[in-house]
Design a protein around this motif. Structure first.
Motif, PDB file in Angstrom:
ATOM      1  N   LEU A   3       0.686  -1.267  -0.075  1.00 12.85           N
ATOM      2  CA  LEU A   3       0.007  -0.012  -0.173  1.00 12.85           C
ATOM      3  C   LEU A   3       0.815   1.167   0.043  1.00 12.85           C
ATOM      4  CD1 LEU A   3      -2.886  -0.986   2.560  1.00 12.85           C
ATOM      5  CD2 LEU A   3      -3.253  -0.426  -0.209  1.00 12.85           C
ATOM      6  N   TYR A   4       1.956   1.324   0.632  1.00 13.35           N
ATOM      7  CA  TYR A   4       2.880   2.378   0.750  1.00 13.35           C
ATOM      8  C   TYR A   4       3.062   2.768  -0.788  1.00 13.35           C
ATOM      9  CZ  TYR A   4       6.934   5.244   1.678  1.00 13.35           C
ATOM     10  OH  TYR A   4       7.967   6.412   1.642  1.00 13.35           O
ATOM     11  N   GLU A   5       3.610   1.602  -1.136  1.00 13.93           N
ATOM     12  CA  GLU A   5       4.131   1.955  -2.836  1.00 13.93           C
ATOM     13  C   GLU A   5       2.891   2.179  -3.623  1.00 13.93           C
ATOM     14  OE1 GLU A   5       7.904  -1.139  -2.408  1.00 13.93           O
ATOM     15  OE2 GLU A   5       5.857  -1.952  -2.767  1.00 13.93           O
ATOM     16  N   LYS A   6       1.928   1.468  -3.393  1.00 13.61           N
ATOM     17  CA  LYS A   6       0.773   2.033  -4.421  1.00 13.61           C
ATOM     18  C   LYS A   6       0.114   3.336  -4.393  1.00 13.61           C
ATOM     19  CE  LYS A   6      -0.920  -2.593  -4.941  1.00 13.61           C
ATOM     20  NZ  LYS A   6      -1.805  -3.615  -4.585  1.00 13.61           N
ATOM     21  N   ILE A   7       0.271   3.948  -2.945  1.00 11.04           N
ATOM     22  CA  ILE A   7      -0.419   5.154  -2.475  1.00 11.04           C
ATOM     23  C   ILE A   7       0.806   6.354  -2.922  1.00 11.04           C
ATOM     24  CG2 ILE A   7      -1.234   6.798  -0.701  1.00 11.04           C
ATOM     25  CD1 ILE A   7      -2.514   4.161   0.375  1.00 11.04           C
ATOM     26  N   GLY A   8       1.895   5.978  -2.265  1.00  9.23           N
ATOM     27  CA  GLY A   8       2.985   6.779  -2.346  1.00  9.23           C
ATOM     28  C   GLY A   8       3.143   8.114  -1.236  1.00  9.23           C
ATOM     29  N   GLU A  10       4.175  11.081  -1.163  1.00  6.25           N
ATOM     30  CA  GLU A  10       3.455  12.073  -1.413  1.00  6.25           C
ATOM     31  C   GLU A  10       1.943  12.301  -1.048  1.00  6.25           C
ATOM     32  OE1 GLU A  10       2.277  14.649  -5.490  1.00  6.25           O
ATOM     33  OE2 GLU A  10       4.707  14.218  -5.109  1.00  6.25           O
ATOM     34  N   LYS A  11       1.355  11.015  -1.501  1.00  4.41           N
ATOM     35  CA  LYS A  11      -0.044  11.248  -1.264  1.00  4.41           C
ATOM     36  C   LYS A  11      -0.324  10.897   0.435  1.00  4.41           C
ATOM     37  CE  LYS A  11      -2.122  11.772  -5.379  1.00  4.41           C
ATOM     38  NZ  LYS A  11      -2.679  13.003  -5.840  1.00  4.41           N
ATOM     39  N   ILE A  12       0.403  10.223   0.942  1.00  3.32           N
ATOM     40  CA  ILE A  12       0.393   9.984   2.407  1.00  3.32           C
ATOM     41  C   ILE A  12       0.475  11.169   3.068  1.00  3.32           C
ATOM     42  CG2 ILE A  12       1.210   8.871   4.392  1.00  3.32           C
ATOM     43  CD1 ILE A  12       2.239   6.451   2.422  1.00  3.32           C
ATOM     44  N   ASP A  13       1.637  12.002   2.654  1.00  4.60           N
ATOM     45  CA  ASP A  13       1.827  13.207   3.152  1.00  4.60           C
ATOM     46  C   ASP A  13       0.513  14.472   3.052  1.00  4.60           C
ATOM     47  OD1 ASP A  13       4.140  12.355   4.107  1.00  4.60           O
ATOM     48  OD2 ASP A  13       5.435  13.432   2.845  1.00  4.60           O
ATOM     49  N   LYS A  46       2.555  11.735   9.738  1.00  5.47           N
ATOM     50  CA  LYS A  46       3.180  11.131   8.476  1.00  5.47           C
ATOM     51  C   LYS A  46       3.981   9.990   8.833  1.00  5.47           C
ATOM     52  CE  LYS A  46       3.204  15.747   6.320  1.00  5.47           C
ATOM     53  NZ  LYS A  46       4.056  16.794   5.967  1.00  5.47           N
ATOM     54  N   LYS A  47       4.439   9.851   9.966  1.00  7.01           N
ATOM     55  CA  LYS A  47       5.683   8.694  10.251  1.00  7.01           C
ATOM     56  C   LYS A  47       4.650   7.701  10.338  1.00  7.01           C
ATOM     57  CE  LYS A  47       9.560  11.157  12.563  1.00  7.01           C
ATOM     58  NZ  LYS A  47       9.927  11.314  13.802  1.00  7.01           N
ATOM     59  N   PHE A  48       3.559   7.821  11.059  1.00  2.00           N
ATOM     60  CA  PHE A  48       2.692   6.878  11.532  1.00  2.00           C
ATOM     61  C   PHE A  48       2.135   6.162  10.180  1.00  2.00           C
ATOM     62  CE2 PHE A  48      -1.682   5.260  11.954  1.00  2.00           C
ATOM     63  CZ  PHE A  48      -1.408   4.166  12.663  1.00  2.00           C
ATOM     64  N   PHE A  49       1.344   6.792   9.336  1.00  2.38           N
ATOM     65  CA  PHE A  49       0.670   6.419   8.047  1.00  2.38           C
ATOM     66  C   PHE A  49       1.775   5.930   7.295  1.00  2.38           C
ATOM     67  CE2 PHE A  49      -2.689   9.257   9.177  1.00  2.38           C
ATOM     68  CZ  PHE A  49      -3.802   8.172   9.159  1.00  2.38           C
ATOM     69  N   ARG A  50       2.955   6.408   7.159  1.00  2.00           N
ATOM     70  CA  ARG A  50       4.063   5.733   6.333  1.00  2.00           C
ATOM     71  C   ARG A  50       4.446   4.233   6.844  1.00  2.00           C
ATOM     72  NH1 ARG A  50       8.187  10.831   5.921  1.00  2.00           N
ATOM     73  NH2 ARG A  50       6.821  12.293   4.611  1.00  2.00           N
TER      74      ARG A  50
END
Length: 119
Positions: A3-8, A10-13, A46-50
């Motif tokens: 998911l991290y790679e699919k979302i990216g 930039e989008k997480i931030d 940001k750290k948590f979601f990453r």
């Protein structure tokens, strides 16, 4: 691809920025919980979601003890629900695959209940 790679990143931030620059500061139901402002929480979120979404070097869905982490804030089911509603608004703003949005929403929904530390 996780998911991290699919979302990216930039989008997480972007998700966190939507939540803590636009949505929660204007939500009088819970913005009072953030009496120290939003800058520190944005860094932490940001750290948590990453981490949660599988940043390289971490397990997907790895989470700290959310109840313990939130003990300094009185969070009842009501505040948890409001936070989740705000999260959903921020998630809806992202330009990502709707199936990914739904999956992330379900995962975060289950986590939200772990923040509750008061009646």
């Amino acid at each position: 691809m996780n998911l991290y790679e699919k979302i990216g990143e930039e989008k997480i931030d972007e998700l966190v920025i939507h939540m803590y620059d636009d949505i929660i500061p204007n939500d009088d139901r819970i913005n009072i919980l953030f009496n120290d402002g939003f800058e520190k929480i944005k860094v932490e979120q940001k750290k948590f979601f990453r981490l949660f979404l599988g940043e390289p070097g971490h397990s997907v869905f790895a989470t700290p003890d959310l109840r313990k982490k939130h003990m300094k804030l009185p969070i009842s089911i009501k505040e948890a629900k409001y936070w989740l509603e705000d999260f959903e608004l921020a998630l809806d703003r992202l330009d990502i695959d709707p199936a990914i949005k739904k999956f992330v929403s379900q995962k975060i929904n289950s986590l939200t209940m772990q923040m509750i530390n008061t009646i």
